[in-house]
Structure formats: structure tokens, C-alpha cells
Enzyme design. Structure first.
Site, PDB file in Angstrom:
ATOM      1  N   ARG A  86      15.890 -76.285  58.570  1.00 47.64           N
ATOM      2  CA  ARG A  86      17.093 -76.414  57.732  1.00 47.64           C
ATOM      3  C   ARG A  86      17.184 -77.833  57.205  1.00 47.64           C
ATOM      4  NH1 ARG A  86      23.091 -74.020  58.458  1.00 47.64           N
ATOM      5  NH2 ARG A  86      21.964 -72.312  57.456  1.00 47.64           N
ATOM      6  N   ALA A  98      23.603 -74.718  66.553  1.00 48.04           N
ATOM      7  CA  ALA A  98      22.946 -76.005  66.791  1.00 48.04           C
ATOM      8  C   ALA A  98      22.962 -76.303  68.285  1.00 48.04           C
ATOM      9  CB  ALA A  98      23.663 -77.105  66.013  1.00 48.04           C
ATOM     10  N   TYR A 119      23.063 -84.997  60.364  1.00 52.22           N
ATOM     11  CA  TYR A 119      22.673 -85.164  61.758  1.00 52.22           C
ATOM     12  C   TYR A 119      21.364 -85.954  61.830  1.00 52.22           C
ATOM     13  CZ  TYR A 119      26.496 -81.897  62.396  1.00 52.22           C
ATOM     14  OH  TYR A 119      27.731 -81.312  62.369  1.00 52.22           O
ATOM     15  N   PRO A 159      23.187 -70.251  62.032  1.00 51.90           N
ATOM     16  CA  PRO A 159      23.710 -70.935  63.222  1.00 51.90           C
ATOM     17  C   PRO A 159      25.120 -71.459  62.963  1.00 51.90           C
ATOM     18  CG  PRO A 159      21.480 -71.686  62.690  1.00 51.90           C
ATOM     19  CD  PRO A 159      21.945 -70.877  61.530  1.00 51.90           C
ATOM     20  N   GLN A 205      18.627 -72.698  66.830  1.00 55.46           N
ATOM     21  CA  GLN A 205      18.511 -73.921  66.042  1.00 55.46           C
ATOM     22  C   GLN A 205      18.508 -75.119  66.993  1.00 55.46           C
ATOM     23  OE1 GLN A 205      21.857 -75.681  63.686  1.00 55.46           O
ATOM     24  NE2 GLN A 205      20.607 -75.112  61.905  1.00 55.46           N
TER      25      GLN A 205
END
Length: 356
Positions: free
Chosen positions: A230, A57, A182, A23, A99
Site C-alpha cells: 500500500r 495495520a 507512517y 485494512p 497489513q
């Protein structure tokens, strides 16, 4: 024998080879909608014969975007544009994936080519940004709002709803983004999670939000489709998340329905010293594959066909995720097959150009 081009079956999905388009944020949307750029960007990598192509993402809520230009999947209206791209990817023999992400305290910033700086509402950004604790990423970022338990539950639900929309759009793989500082990663790391309730403190508590997201997504996501995760396998800094934590996490999420752990690293604090170099994160994938008995993906400065093939041949990982190299060479799998002496079917439209 080219190990890189061995098929891999995960649940009911067969990947033609072990090459995954990682991604990669394109910062090219208006209101989260995929457009012609995404069709060409994702579709060309499928034409290049990658085994799977994962969309960038994709924000599960508007405030979960990294930037105002991020891809989104927070409404049913986002399904159709993604469906066009995913249908084309499928027609080329690649597996389409997405993702799902929430940017957390790294949200509301400008595109990288505009500096990646925090944006206020007057600049198209938003407040509040959300995180486990009211701790800013650095001195220039907004101080985030600490999530209440009720807001955490809402985010868990938003991930599940995004998974339902991903299926409707034609995705066959979901990757949950819990890396690079994140939101979900910031719950995991003690550097960013200072909570004193059931979502902070102990390893069990700091992994709770992610485990709840995995359970919710797995319930919404068809059993026949694989689920990737991930992670940043290490924060690369004393007192942060470690590879030992990652092994323990992999052992915890495998029985919840995670099929592959995609092993990246770093991103939770700006001052970590990361020893960049070819394949610098492969050891994380190898460690989790060995110690947690789970399939893994290796990512990070994988550029050479022989290098990628060796990762699979030496059983360091089950998949290789390529990012920047596939920006430079969208048809890298075709070139890799030739370099490794493997016969691969080119798209018939391009076959006349295939080196003999």
C-alpha cells in the site's frame, strides 16, 4: 457479466472475486492481541463473501503502534489469536491477509474517538517515536528521534520476522503499509525525509528502506503467496511525493516480488488539500497499472456495485478495496452480486433469507 465477481489468481492463491476488505484499524487490543472483536469484525466480512479479508495495520514492534490499542505481531504469542480469525476466514472461502505496519512519527496517539491526540508515557504512550528525520508531523506531535542506520536495519528485520509470524497465523496475503504518513511512507516523501545519508536525498536513497523491507519480507514469506504494497500515490502537495514517483517505485519493487500495489494517497502532512469524491483515487491505480505493468488495487469512496464493477471492467484496477462501506454493510458483496445480476453462493445458514 459481472466483472467484479471474476476470480483472480495471484501466485498460488485464487481470489473468488475482486472485492478486498481493506485494512481498517479497530483500536480494540490490549498489548497487541487479537480478541473476540477481531474474530467477529473480520469473520463477518468473510461470511459476506469478500474475496479477501485483510486485518488492520498490525504493528511489527510495540513502538510501531499508532495507539496503545493497536493490533500487534511483534511476538510469537500474537500468532494464536490471529490464527483463529484467519482459519474462520478461510473456512468461508475468503483469503485471509494482514497489513504489516510501523507508525513512525504518527505513533503513540489516542484512539480516534478520544481525539487521536499524541500521548505521553504518563498517559500510556511512549518515547521516543521514530522517523527518518527529527521532524514532527505537526506542532502538537512529539518530535521524533531520527533513525540510525542500525535502527533501520532492526526495523527491516522486524518486518521479516512479522512476515514469518503471519504465515504461522495462517495469512495468505501480506500487505506492507507504506502510506498515510507512517514510517515507510515518511522515508519516501521529501516532505518528511530530510536525511543526507544513503536513506535520504535522491529517489534511489529515499526508496531504499522500503526496498530493503520488500526484499526481507519476500525472503521470509512463501513464494507461493502474494505480496501487496500500500502506498500513498500522491502527497497532494507541491514538493511532495508524486504519481510519477509512484510509477517509478512500482517498477522498482515489481522485480523484488511485489504482486499488487494498493493505491491510496495523502497523510504525510496535515495541510494537504485532497479533492475527496467517489473513486477519487482510482486514477492512481489506473496509471500504475498502465505505466508500471503491475496489478493494482483501487481504494477510496468506492460504495456502489456498478461503480466497483466498472473499475474492474474498464481495467482501471485488478482489485477494489472497500473500507467504510463494509463497516456500514458487512455483507455488501452479497448485495452487490444481486445488484449486478450475478449468482453467488450464500452461506447455507443464511440462504433462507436470500432474495429470490
Amino acid at each position: 457479466m459481472a466483472y467484479l465477481f471474476q476470480p483472480l489468481r495471484l501466485r498460488d492463491i485464487e481470489f473468488a472475486n475482486r472485492i478486498v476488505v481493506s485494512p481498517m484499524c479497530q483500536y480494540s487490543c490490549i498489548d497487541g492481541f487479537a480478541n473476540e472483536w477481531h474474530m467477529v469484525h473480520l469473520g463477518s466480512r468473510a461470511v459476506g463473501r469478500a474475496g479477501a479479508v485483510l486485518a488492520e495495520a498490525t504493528a511489527i514492534t510495540p513502538e510501531g503502534r499508532i495507539s496503545p490499542k493497536d493490533l500487534g505481531i511483534w511476538s510469537d504469542a500474537h500468532i494464536e489469536p490471529l490464527h483463529r480469525a484467519f482459519s474462520f476466514i478461510t473456512s468461508q472461502g475468503s483469503v485471509p491477509g494482514i497489513q504489516l505496519a510501523h507508525a513512525g512519527r504518527k505513533a503513540s496517539t489516542s484512539e480516534p474517538w478520544k481525539g487521536g491526540k499524541p500521548l505521553g508515557p504518563e498517559e500510556g504512550g511512549w518515547i521516543p517515536i521514530l522517523a527518518p528525520s527529527a521532524v514532527a508531523f505537526n506542532d502538537s506531535f512529539q518530535v521524533p528521534q531520527a533513525l540510525t542506520v542500525a535502527l533501520i536495519a532492526g526495523i527491516v528485520k522486524a518486518f521479516a520476522e512479522a512476515a514469518r509470524r503471519a504465515e504461522a497465523a495462517g495469512a495468505k496475503v501480506i500487505e506492507i503499509h507504506s502510506a498515510h504518513g507512517y514510517l515507510l511512507h515518511s522515508f519516501l516523501s521529501p516532505l518528511s525525509n530530510h536525511r543526507q545519508d544513503e536513506y535520504g536525498g535522491t529517489f534511489e536513497n529515499r526508496t531504499r528502506a522500503l526496498r530493503e523491507v520488500v526484499v526481507a519480507v519476500r525472503k521470509a514469506w512463501p513464494e507461493r503467496y502474494p505480496l501487496f504494497l500500500r502506498i500513498s500515490a500522491s502527497d497532494w502537495i507541491e514538493g511532495g511525493w508524486t504519481v510519477e514517483d509512484s510509477v517509478a517505485l512500482a517498477k522498482a519493487v515489481k522485480p523484488l516480488g511485489v504482486d499488487v500495489v494498493d493505491c491510496s494517497s495523502g497523510g504525510v502532512v496535515p495541510h494537504a488539500r485532497i479533492p475527496l469524491g467517489p473513486g477519487y483515487q482510482v486514477s492512481f491505480a489506473q496509471r500504475l497499472r498502465s505505466d508500471a505493468a503491475i496489478a493494482t488495487g483501487a481504494v477510496g469512496m468506492i460504495t456502489d456495485p456498478a461503480q466497483a464493477d466498472q473499475i474492474i471492467r474498464m481495467e482501471q484496477a485488478d482489485l477494489v478495496f472497500l473500507a467504510r462501506q463494509l463497516l456500514r454493510e458487512p455483507y455488501w458483496p452479497l448485495q452487490a452480486a444481486r445488484a449486478l445480476g450475478h449468482e453467488i453462493q450464500w452461506p447455507p445458514q443464511y440462504d433462507r433469507a436470500r432474495p429470490k
